[in-house]
Design a protein around this motif. Structure first.
Motif, short mmCIF file in Angstrom:
data_model
loop_
_atom_site.label_atom_id
_atom_site.label_comp_id
_atom_site.label_asym_id
_atom_site.label_seq_id
_atom_site.Cartn_x
_atom_site.Cartn_y
_atom_site.Cartn_z
N SER A 57 39.32 77.45 65.24
CA SER A 57 38.18 77.67 64.34
C SER A 57 38.01 79.16 64.12
N HIS A 58 37.55 79.52 62.91
CA HIS A 58 37.35 80.92 62.56
C HIS A 58 35.92 81.07 62.02
N ASN A 59 35.06 81.69 62.81
CA ASN A 59 33.67 81.87 62.39
C ASN A 59 33.36 83.33 62.08
N SER A 60 34.41 84.09 61.75
CA SER A 60 34.22 85.50 61.42
C SER A 60 34.54 85.76 59.95
N LEU A 61 34.36 84.74 59.13
CA LEU A 61 34.71 84.84 57.71
C LEU A 61 33.48 85.13 56.85
N GLY A 62 32.38 85.49 57.48
CA GLY A 62 31.14 85.73 56.76
C GLY A 62 30.17 84.59 56.95
N ASN A 63 28.93 84.82 56.56
CA ASN A 63 27.89 83.81 56.80
C ASN A 63 28.08 82.53 56.02
N ASP A 64 28.86 82.59 54.93
CA ASP A 64 28.96 81.42 54.06
C ASP A 64 30.16 80.52 54.35
N PHE A 65 31.02 80.93 55.30
CA PHE A 65 32.26 80.18 55.48
C PHE A 65 32.54 79.88 56.96
N LEU A 66 33.17 78.75 57.14
CA LEU A 66 33.75 78.38 58.43
C LEU A 66 35.18 77.93 58.16
N GLY A 67 36.12 78.51 58.88
CA GLY A 67 37.52 78.14 58.70
C GLY A 67 38.03 77.32 59.87
N LEU A 68 38.78 76.27 59.57
CA LEU A 68 39.38 75.42 60.60
C LEU A 68 40.89 75.36 60.37
N VAL A 69 41.63 75.34 61.46
CA VAL A 69 43.07 75.07 61.40
C VAL A 69 43.32 73.81 62.21
N LEU A 70 43.70 72.75 61.52
CA LEU A 70 43.98 71.48 62.19
C LEU A 70 45.46 71.40 62.52
N LYS A 71 45.79 70.85 63.68
CA LYS A 71 47.17 70.59 64.07
C LYS A 71 47.42 69.10 63.92
N GLU A 72 48.27 68.73 62.97
CA GLU A 72 48.51 67.33 62.67
C GLU A 72 49.98 66.99 62.86
N PRO A 73 50.29 65.73 63.20
CA PRO A 73 51.69 65.33 63.39
C PRO A 73 52.48 65.46 62.11
N VAL A 74 53.74 65.85 62.23
CA VAL A 74 54.57 66.07 61.05
C VAL A 74 54.88 64.77 60.33
N GLY A 75 54.91 63.64 61.07
CA GLY A 75 55.16 62.35 60.43
C GLY A 75 56.22 61.54 61.14
N VAL A 76 57.15 61.00 60.36
CA VAL A 76 58.26 60.21 60.90
C VAL A 76 59.40 61.16 61.27
N VAL A 77 59.90 61.03 62.49
CA VAL A 77 60.92 61.94 63.01
C VAL A 77 62.19 61.16 63.33
N SER A 78 63.32 61.66 62.81
CA SER A 78 64.63 61.16 63.24
C SER A 78 65.09 61.97 64.44
N ILE A 79 65.41 61.29 65.53
CA ILE A 79 65.84 61.93 66.77
C ILE A 79 67.29 61.54 67.01
N ILE A 80 68.20 62.51 66.95
CA ILE A 80 69.63 62.24 67.10
C ILE A 80 70.12 62.99 68.33
#
Length: 507
Positions: A142-165
């Protein structure tokens, strides 16, 4: 042959009935749609030990479809980190329970020593437990240093379907360096083990089902690179490919995956040096060199296949290495005392020998080994412990991955010369330095172009530390928190929390 430590056939026996391996698709064990199968012959005992289903495009399509549905429907991605961790821990416990069974099948399919296989399966269970800890601690920012009007979030999400060889040299360990991290991230997967070592991945599938993994989250398709591997790298429903194997195949995967711009993670070959300085503890260094080159019969991307020795100690150090090499127990991998087993295929055995004979023909010396090893009572494929000296940097044996129990010896005069020899290679997986001078070790660690640097040791590894290479040794990392990051995408969320936005168009 009398001066080598050869272990003859043990009391252990190959089962009369081979292991039957089938595909795991959408939670069910299935035969190939066309009924095709193939056999795996043990490289150490020359007997059929596995009969596996031979996958085709329809089988691959079914597996990818199952993984895609499972991901899109949230069967796994919607679970909590706690729930994912709980399942991964159950799998680790089941691996421990079945360690002897897993190790046995790995040994008879790959030719590696049973004691080594047991240790690797134990290490694999530890990796599953470490990945479980990451599932509980996965978070964004989370980033709460973007000014009084903004809150920034960085979500970590799974890439999806993975082929493992995965490859044949460490089939259970390497799938355990990939799959638990993909699962911890919330991905679903389709796994293709090497056609030479399918059994232990199938056993892992059994344990996943027993642990309660939802249908379609982890699928297994057995078979060959063409068509199974190729389809897993080109299908647009697959979001990522993670591959361990040869650099040549890795390059081909990058080309085929480019059509859909899917993410690619590669752990490829190595021509890994150990540099020995005159102030090193030579007994310890010699033991590490012998371990590094003969471990897994040299069929290891991290094999310490070349040493770069200071010219003042080269003759003495080579003599120590040769003497110690004669003591290494080579032979029947089912004997617990064996440290080096069989070579994976006859073709690979011939490839190893070709490198040695070409080096000999171009001026190198072979003070130890240099030919096929015969083990009394066995009809398998073995190669002698081999040391090659008078090697120059332009010889193929000094630059290319032999992937066998063959040590190339080069010499140096200065640190700069040693670093130049280390870095004069297409590969950059790992490198080692032996010196009692910490300044020498630190300078080497900074200047050597490799993903892992060992100082006064070789091939120690921990689940907490990342593993991977630079240059043509690959891209991306496995293990550690970096191993989890490979299976995640970062998503930015920018939130206006005030109501004082200036209008872009005034009216």
């Amino acid at each position: 042959m009398s001066d080598l430590n050869v272990v003859s056939i043990s009391n252990a026996r190959i089962p009369a009935d081979p292991f039957v391996a089938r595909h795991l698709i959408d939670g069910d064990w299935r035969s190939s749609t066309d009924g095709a199968t193939f056999e795996r012959v043990s490289p150490s005992h020359d007997a059929v030990v596995t009969v596996a289903c031979r996958g085709n495009l329809l089988d691959v399509d079914a597996a990818i479809s199952a993984a895609r549905r499972a991901f899109d429907e949230g069967r796994w991605t919607a679970t909590t980190g706690k729930d994912r961790a709980t399942l991964l821990l159950k799998v680790a416990d089941l691996i421990d329970r079945d360690r002897e069974r897993i190790a046995f099948h790995e040994t008879i399919e790959s030719g590696k020593p049973i004691s080594q296989a047991m240790a690797e399966i134990e290490g694999a269970a530890d990796i599953w437990r470490y990945a479980a800890s990451l599932a509980r601690t996965l978070h964004g920012e989370s980033h709460n240093s973007l000014g009084n009007d903004f809150l920034g979030l960085v979500l970590k999400e799974p890439v999806g379907v993975v082929s493992i060889i995965t490859p044949w040299n460490f089939p259970f360990l390497i799938v355990s360096q990939k799959l638990p991290f993909a699962l911890a991230a919330g991905c679903t997967a389709v796994i293709k083990p090497s056609e030479m070592t399918p059994a232990t991945t199938v056993i892992l599938g059994e344990l996943l089902l027993e642990a309660g993994i939802p249908a379609g989250v982890a699928n297994i398709v057995l078979g060959f690179g063409d068509p199974v591997g190729a389809a897993l790298t080109t299908d647009k429903r697959v979001d990522m490919v993670t591959f361990t194997g040869s650099t040549a195949v890795g390059k081909a995967i990058v080309e085929t995956a480019a059509g859909t711009l899917k993410k690619v993670s590669l752990e490829l070959g190595g021509k890994n040096p150990q540099v020995i300085f005159p102030d090193a503890e030579l007994d310890a260094a010699a033991d590490a060199v012998v371990f590094g080159v003969y471990f897994n019969a040299g069929e290891c991307c991290n094999s310490g296949s070349r040493i770069i020795v200071h010219e003042d100690i080269a003759e003495e150090f080579v003599a120590r290495t040769v003497a110690l090499s004669r003591l290494v127990p080579f032979g029947d991998p089912l004997d617990p005392s064996t440290k080096v087993g069989a070579i994976i295929t006859p073709e690979h055995n011939n490839k190893i020998d070709t490198y040695v004979q070409e080096a000999r023909a171009t001026g190198a010396s072979v003070p130890l080994g240099g030919k096929v090893l015969e083990v009394p009572g066995l009809r398998g494929r073995f190669y002698e412990p081999t040391v090659v000296t008078n090697v120059t940097g332009d010889m193929p044996i000094a630059r290319e991955e032999v992937f066998g129990p063959v040590l190339s010896v080069l010499t140096f005069k200065t640190l700069d010369e040693a670093i130049a020899l280390v870095n004069d290679a297409d590969y950059g997986l790992s490198a080692g330095v032996w010196s009692e001078n910490v300044h020498t070790c630190l300078e080497f660690a900074r200047r050597a172009l490799a993903g892992t640097i060992w100082t006064n040791t070789w091939m120690d590894g921990f689940a907490e530390l990342p593993f991977g290479g630079v240059k043509q040794s690959g891209q991306g990392r496995e293990l550690g928190k970096y191993g989890l990051d490979e299976f995640l995408e970062a998503k930015t969320v920018t939130m206006r929390i005030g109501k004082n936005r200036e209008p872009w168009v005034s009216g």
